[in-house]
Design a protein around this motif. Sequence first.
Motif, PDB file in Angstrom:
ATOM      1  N   PHE A 256       0.811  -1.206   0.000  1.00  0.00           N
ATOM      2  CA  PHE A 256       0.000   0.000   0.000  1.00  0.00           C
ATOM      3  C   PHE A 256       0.847   1.258   0.000  1.00  0.00           C
ATOM      4  CE2 PHE A 256      -3.522   2.651   0.762  1.00  0.00           C
ATOM      5  CZ  PHE A 256      -3.314   3.430   1.893  1.00  0.00           C
ATOM      6  N   SER A 257       1.950   1.217   0.714  1.00  0.00           N
ATOM      7  CA  SER A 257       2.768   2.408   0.890  1.00  0.00           C
ATOM      8  C   SER A 257       3.393   2.905  -0.412  1.00  0.00           C
ATOM      9  CB  SER A 257       3.866   2.144   1.922  1.00  0.00           C
ATOM     10  OG  SER A 257       4.716   1.107   1.476  1.00  0.00           O
ATOM     11  N   ARG A 258       3.345   2.105  -1.452  1.00  0.00           N
ATOM     12  CA  ARG A 258       3.928   2.517  -2.730  1.00  0.00           C
ATOM     13  C   ARG A 258       2.959   3.327  -3.579  1.00  0.00           C
ATOM     14  NH1 ARG A 258       6.594  -2.647  -5.474  1.00  0.00           N
ATOM     15  NH2 ARG A 258       7.379  -1.014  -6.833  1.00  0.00           N
ATOM     16  N   PHE A 259       1.705   3.391  -3.132  1.00  0.00           N
ATOM     17  CA  PHE A 259       0.671   4.009  -3.947  1.00  0.00           C
ATOM     18  C   PHE A 259       0.226   5.363  -3.413  1.00  0.00           C
ATOM     19  CE2 PHE A 259      -0.356   0.625  -6.845  1.00  0.00           C
ATOM     20  CZ  PHE A 259       0.045  -0.530  -6.191  1.00  0.00           C
ATOM     21  N   VAL A 260      -0.116   6.228  -4.331  1.00  0.00           N
ATOM     22  CA  VAL A 260      -0.902   7.410  -4.000  1.00  0.00           C
ATOM     23  C   VAL A 260      -2.318   6.929  -3.680  1.00  0.00           C
ATOM     24  CG1 VAL A 260      -1.948   9.491  -4.972  1.00  0.00           C
ATOM     25  CG2 VAL A 260       0.464   8.951  -5.436  1.00  0.00           C
TER      26      VAL A 260
ATOM     27  N   GLY B 222       2.556  10.467   2.568  1.00  0.00           N
ATOM     28  CA  GLY B 222       1.666  11.280   3.389  1.00  0.00           C
ATOM     29  C   GLY B 222       2.105  12.729   3.473  1.00  0.00           C
ATOM     30  N   GLY B 223       3.206  13.060   2.821  1.00  0.00           N
ATOM     31  CA  GLY B 223       3.750  14.404   2.930  1.00  0.00           C
ATOM     32  C   GLY B 223       3.037  15.446   2.104  1.00  0.00           C
ATOM     33  N   SER B 224       2.282  15.017   1.122  1.00  0.00           N
ATOM     34  CA  SER B 224       1.562  15.953   0.261  1.00  0.00           C
ATOM     35  C   SER B 224       0.100  15.565   0.177  1.00  0.00           C
ATOM     36  CB  SER B 224       2.160  15.968  -1.143  1.00  0.00           C
ATOM     37  OG  SER B 224       3.491  16.432  -1.110  1.00  0.00           O
TER      38      SER B 224
END
Length: 121
Positions: free
Chosen positions: A28-32, A54-56
Amino acid sequence: VQLQASGGGLVQAGDSLRLSCAASGRTFSRFVMGWFRQAPGKEREFVATISWSGGSTKYVDSVKGRFTISRDNAKNTGYLQMSSLKPEDTAVYYCAAGWYFRSQPSEYDYWGQGTLVTVSS
């Protein structure tokens, strides 16, 4: 990646609600991650998106200051915190995952099944 949205329900105007999007399968962490909504008789519209870290974040103007998108990659879960809900927020809300930080539904490759949010006046 498989997505499952949850947390919808019937609320009154001014109430808050938090939607969740649980992911499984690919990392999951690889996806927007994005949230979209579709009201009866209307096209699916962009609500918010968040980068893989999560930075943007980005929001449609109508929800700015009321909705907050976030994610917890350790839990493979994304969230949409909705506050000061209005009747015009009534829609089926979908979470989606994609590779690009965009607002067009066509840019997202994976979709959850949707969760209904109804806001009464």
